[in-house]
Write an enzyme that holds these catalytic residues in place. Structure first.
Site, PDB file in Angstrom:
ATOM      1  N   GLU A 175     -37.727   7.877  30.129  1.00  0.00           N
ATOM      2  CA  GLU A 175     -38.611   6.701  30.093  1.00  0.00           C
ATOM      3  C   GLU A 175     -38.085   5.612  29.175  1.00  0.00           C
ATOM      4  O   GLU A 175     -38.367   5.610  27.973  1.00  0.00           O
ATOM      5  CB  GLU A 175     -40.029   7.119  29.641  1.00  0.00           C
ATOM      6  CG  GLU A 175     -40.990   5.930  29.628  1.00  0.00           C
ATOM      7  CD  GLU A 175     -42.416   6.292  29.216  1.00  0.00           C
ATOM      8  OE1 GLU A 175     -42.660   7.444  28.807  1.00  0.00           O
ATOM      9  OE2 GLU A 175     -43.277   5.399  29.279  1.00  0.00           O
ATOM     10  N   LYS A 217     -38.901   7.187  34.580  1.00  0.00           N
ATOM     11  CA  LYS A 217     -40.219   6.577  34.340  1.00  0.00           C
ATOM     12  C   LYS A 217     -40.012   5.190  33.752  1.00  0.00           C
ATOM     13  O   LYS A 217     -39.883   5.014  32.538  1.00  0.00           O
ATOM     14  CB  LYS A 217     -41.044   7.462  33.394  1.00  0.00           C
ATOM     15  CG  LYS A 217     -42.401   6.856  33.037  1.00  0.00           C
ATOM     16  CD  LYS A 217     -43.346   7.878  32.462  1.00  0.00           C
ATOM     17  CE  LYS A 217     -44.630   7.199  31.998  1.00  0.00           C
ATOM     18  NZ  LYS A 217     -45.680   8.151  31.670  1.00  0.00           N
TER      19      LYS A 217
HETATM   20  P1  13P Z   1     -49.316   3.886  30.184  1.00  0.00           P
HETATM   21  O1  13P Z   1     -49.412   4.100  31.670  1.00  0.00           O
HETATM   22  O2  13P Z   1     -50.640   3.731  29.514  1.00  0.00           O
HETATM   23  O3  13P Z   1     -48.310   2.855  29.834  1.00  0.00           O
HETATM   24  O4  13P Z   1     -48.768   5.260  29.586  1.00  0.00           O
HETATM   25  C1  13P Z   1     -47.732   5.889  30.201  1.00  0.00           C
HETATM   26  C2  13P Z   1     -46.927   6.607  29.215  1.00  0.00           C
HETATM   27  O5  13P Z   1     -46.772   7.814  29.292  1.00  0.00           O
HETATM   28  C3  13P Z   1     -46.257   5.866  28.160  1.00  0.00           C
HETATM   29  O6  13P Z   1     -45.299   6.690  27.558  1.00  0.00           O
END
Ligand code: 13P
Length: 330
Positions: A175, A217
């Site tokens: 991510e 992600k």
């Molecule tokens: P949000 O969808 O609230 O951005 O959170 C996703 C997430 O896991 C951030 O690390």
């Protein structure tokens, strides 16, 4: 490393019509969420809240997996360990393993995510507790003269994390989040996201990470919240898919977007438009935190008597997002 198993888990995480619930808020972040309803976070209130989400009847139809926090993976629901409870429902348990973002020395405004020390041992423990995948979040901030060095530093950490995960038979969710809080245009978000993803995949390859066993992600390509000109959902979808076609290898089985501060409705419509664009080589799904939980949290408001109504609210949003992920409107 069991490569066949990693690939199978990665595919299951982006199964048709399903996505991932991010319920891995750290102790600090969950208190920020609870501030909205005036509740104090502690292990019991955190569990009460997450129990409301996880025990929602039928939610497994829309959720392939749930990302847990270290505190939650050690808790129980009705005498059953949380990862086992989820697995019994057909939901894959995962775990956040980074230790949060801190200031990057010498680069004001930039952050580096910590958590690599001792990570191999922690991953083994989580795998023994039933986790099948992990998550590590890096944050890239747009601002005057930034991002700069944080892209490379975070990409290297993400790659080391991903390699360690696969060694422990956990699918890494990678991510790299380009934040949407600034006043930048969609074009700037596009440039920064493109550069970030290029460097991230370069480092993943350098560390011999098996891309078929990775889930990406990312943020959507979107205008900064403070930008005077807000791009519409069709523009967001087009820019997002076009950019990903340039920089995300087709071996990656799935992309699960974060919501990043979009409202539940925006995150749903944008995902719908993204899925209307044909011929993407990857599944384009969701791993929302706030966009899935926000409405249910407010209805729940920390009260047992609101549980059924909150679950209904949660289930309705999950269904809408699931339909959007299939290119169907609700
Ligand atoms: P949000 O969808 O609230 O951005 O959170 C996703 C997430 O896991 C951030 O690390």
């Amino acid at each position: 490393m069991d490569i066949a198993n990693l690939k199978q888990t990665a595919k299951a995480m982006v199964a048709h019509g399903k996505g991932i619930l991010a319920a891995d808020e750290s102790s600090r972040t969950i208190q920020k969420r609870f501030d909205i309803i005036g509740l104090t976070s502690n292990p019991q209130t955190n569990l009460n809240y997450r129990k409301m989400l996880f025990t929602t009847p039928g939610v497994e139809e829309f959720l392939s997996g749930v990302i847990l926090y270290d505190e939650t993976i050690r808790q129980e629901i009705d005498g059953v360990a949380v990862p086992k409870y989820l697995a019994n429902k057909g939901i894959i348990p995962g775990i956040k393993v980074d230790k949060g973002a801190v200031d990057l020395p010498n680069f004001p405004g930039e952050k580096i995510t910590e958590g690599l020390d001792g990570l191999g041992g922690r991953l083994k423990e989580y795998a023994s507790m039933g986790a099948k995948f992990a998550k590590w979040r890096a944050v890239i901030t747009i601002g005057e003269g930034i991002p700069n060095t944080c892209i490379e530093s975070n990409a290297e950490s993400l790659a080391r994390y991903a390699a360690l995960c696969q060694e422990a038979n956990l699918v890494p969710i990678v991510e790299p989040e380009v934040l949407m809080d600034a006043d930048n245009t969609l074009e700037v978000c596009r440039e920064v996201t493109s550069q970030t993803l290029r460097v991230v995949f370069d480092r993943l390859k350098a560390h011999k990470v098996i891309l078929e066993g990775v889930i990406l992600k990312p943020n959507m390509i979107i205008s900064g919240k403070k930008c005077f000109k807000q791009a519409g959902s069709k523009e967001i979808a087009k820019a997002t898919v076009e950019t990903f076609l340039e920089v995300v290898p087709k071996e990656v089985p799935g992309v699960v977007f974060l919501s990043g501060g979009q409202t539940p409705e925006e995150a749903t419509i944008n995902l719908y438009e993204i899925n209307l664009i044909p011929n993407s080589p990857w599944q384009l799904s969701y791993s929302y935190g706030r966009a899935l939980q926000g409405e249910a949290l407010e209805v729940w408001a920390g009260k047992e008597e609101n549980m059924a109504m909150a679950q209904k609210t949660f289930s309705q949003r999950a269904k809408k997002v699931s339909l959007a992920r299939q290119g169907k409107s609700s």
